[in-house]
Scaffold this motif. Sequence first.
Motif, mmCIF file in Angstrom:
data_model
loop_
_atom_site.group_PDB
_atom_site.id
_atom_site.type_symbol
_atom_site.label_atom_id
_atom_site.label_comp_id
_atom_site.label_asym_id
_atom_site.label_seq_id
_atom_site.Cartn_x
_atom_site.Cartn_y
_atom_site.Cartn_z
ATOM 1 N N UNK A 1 41.936 59.142 76.867
ATOM 2 C CA UNK A 1 40.677 60.042 76.360
ATOM 3 C C UNK A 1 39.683 59.045 75.445
ATOM 4 N N UNK A 2 40.143 58.432 74.734
ATOM 5 C CA UNK A 2 39.365 57.361 73.737
ATOM 6 C C UNK A 2 38.138 57.038 74.414
ATOM 7 N N UNK A 3 38.338 56.794 75.611
ATOM 8 C CA UNK A 3 37.399 56.094 76.485
ATOM 9 C C UNK A 3 35.972 56.788 76.578
ATOM 10 N N UNK A 4 35.898 58.302 76.096
ATOM 11 C CA UNK A 4 34.929 59.070 75.876
ATOM 12 C C UNK A 4 33.945 58.463 74.558
ATOM 13 N N UNK A 5 34.796 57.817 73.806
ATOM 14 C CA UNK A 5 33.939 57.302 72.573
ATOM 15 C C UNK A 5 33.499 55.793 72.682
ATOM 16 N N UNK A 6 34.073 55.082 73.714
ATOM 17 C CA UNK A 6 33.940 53.652 73.949
ATOM 18 C C UNK A 6 32.900 53.547 75.129
ATOM 19 N N UNK A 7 32.330 52.262 75.036
ATOM 20 C CA UNK A 7 32.268 51.309 73.837
ATOM 21 C C UNK A 7 31.759 51.917 72.596
ATOM 22 N N UNK A 8 31.910 51.307 71.520
ATOM 23 C CA UNK A 8 31.491 51.424 70.108
ATOM 24 C C UNK A 8 30.070 51.577 70.053
ATOM 25 N N UNK A 9 29.526 52.513 69.298
ATOM 26 C CA UNK A 9 28.377 52.388 68.850
ATOM 27 C C UNK A 9 27.978 52.461 67.447
ATOM 28 N N UNK A 10 26.713 51.787 67.010
ATOM 29 C CA UNK A 10 26.197 51.800 65.969
ATOM 30 C C UNK A 10 24.951 52.751 65.798
ATOM 31 N N UNK A 11 24.710 53.436 64.653
ATOM 32 C CA UNK A 11 23.480 54.198 64.461
ATOM 33 C C UNK A 11 22.729 53.495 63.573
ATOM 34 N N UNK A 12 21.413 53.216 63.543
ATOM 35 C CA UNK A 12 20.629 52.690 62.577
ATOM 36 C C UNK A 12 19.267 53.768 62.214
ATOM 37 N N UNK A 13 19.297 54.345 61.493
ATOM 38 C CA UNK A 13 18.379 55.465 61.000
ATOM 39 C C UNK A 13 17.870 55.475 59.729
ATOM 40 N N UNK A 14 16.569 56.049 59.627
ATOM 41 C CA UNK A 14 15.744 56.086 58.432
ATOM 42 C C UNK A 14 15.913 57.478 58.217
ATOM 43 N N UNK A 15 16.282 57.869 57.022
ATOM 44 C CA UNK A 15 16.439 59.403 56.534
ATOM 45 C C UNK A 15 15.171 59.915 55.829
ATOM 46 N N UNK A 16 15.369 61.162 55.758
ATOM 47 C CA UNK A 16 13.908 61.914 55.090
ATOM 48 C C UNK A 16 13.599 61.102 53.833
ATOM 49 N N UNK A 17 14.538 60.666 52.994
ATOM 50 C CA UNK A 17 14.182 59.971 51.955
ATOM 51 C C UNK A 17 13.884 58.473 51.775
ATOM 52 N N UNK A 18 13.418 58.131 53.196
ATOM 53 C CA UNK A 18 13.162 56.633 53.588
ATOM 54 C C UNK A 18 14.098 55.647 53.359
ATOM 55 N N UNK A 19 15.428 56.041 52.988
ATOM 56 C CA UNK A 19 16.674 55.025 52.990
ATOM 57 C C UNK A 19 17.249 54.799 54.599
ATOM 58 N N UNK A 20 17.572 53.518 54.592
ATOM 59 C CA UNK A 20 18.034 52.874 56.189
ATOM 60 C C UNK A 20 19.520 53.062 55.943
ATOM 61 N N UNK A 21 20.116 53.917 57.201
ATOM 62 C CA UNK A 21 21.426 53.962 57.011
ATOM 63 C C UNK A 21 22.197 53.258 58.472
ATOM 64 N N UNK A 22 23.040 52.621 58.222
ATOM 65 C CA UNK A 22 23.860 52.019 59.433
ATOM 66 C C UNK A 22 25.165 52.949 59.483
ATOM 67 N N UNK A 23 25.367 53.594 60.703
ATOM 68 C CA UNK A 23 26.606 54.595 60.745
ATOM 69 C C UNK A 23 27.360 54.136 61.945
ATOM 70 N N UNK A 24 28.527 54.479 61.974
ATOM 71 C CA UNK A 24 29.388 54.464 63.198
ATOM 72 C C UNK A 24 30.769 55.457 63.091
ATOM 73 N N UNK A 25 31.260 55.648 64.056
ATOM 74 C CA UNK A 25 32.355 56.538 64.187
ATOM 75 C C UNK A 25 33.549 55.994 63.410
ATOM 76 N N UNK A 26 34.421 56.405 62.461
ATOM 77 C CA UNK A 26 35.316 55.995 61.907
ATOM 78 C C UNK A 26 36.401 55.924 62.860
ATOM 79 N N UNK A 27 37.002 54.541 62.911
ATOM 80 C CA UNK A 27 38.295 54.443 63.813
ATOM 81 C C UNK A 27 39.404 55.202 63.518
ATOM 82 N N UNK A 28 39.660 55.661 62.389
ATOM 83 C CA UNK A 28 40.612 56.508 61.726
ATOM 84 C C UNK A 28 40.577 57.891 62.425
#
Length: 150
Positions: free
Chosen positions: A91-118
């Motif tokens: 079932x983990x195949x639904x979350x693979x391959x891995x993804x990273x999200x790079x986004x700019x928040x409303x406060x103009x900060x840039x974030x790199x995010x990904x699903x925690x493997x845990x």
Amino acid sequence: MKKLVSIGIVLLSASFSVAASEGLVKYESHYSVKETADRFESIAKNKGLTLFARMDHQKNARGVGLKLRPTEVIIFGNPKVGTLLMQCSQDVAIDLPQKVLVSEGADNKVWLSYNNPSYLMKRHEIKGCDEVINKVSDILSKLSKAAVTK
């Protein structure tokens, strides 16, 4: 009765958003969204990871006449590692391959995010793959830190 159902829906939604946010690892970047994504992509390629796709959601939104802050998703992975996880829980195949999200928040900060493997381990009840999960966590952390820091 309608009020009770409405309150229940609001509470359920609130608890879901809290749980979902606990499943993300986020790093603040010192670079723009594009530069952070470019850096991540380059580092991942240099480490021998396969890049499957890169999506510019802001560009796509603009294409249909909508506005969106800079938002990019990079889909990447290593089939040798991903397959090991799927052997533990297909079932983990639904979350693979891995993804990273790079986004700019409303406060103009840039974030790199990904699903925690845990989080994925809990979500898919993965048993007996602690070593693989730890390896994935370590790789994601190292790639992310390298992409966001000067």
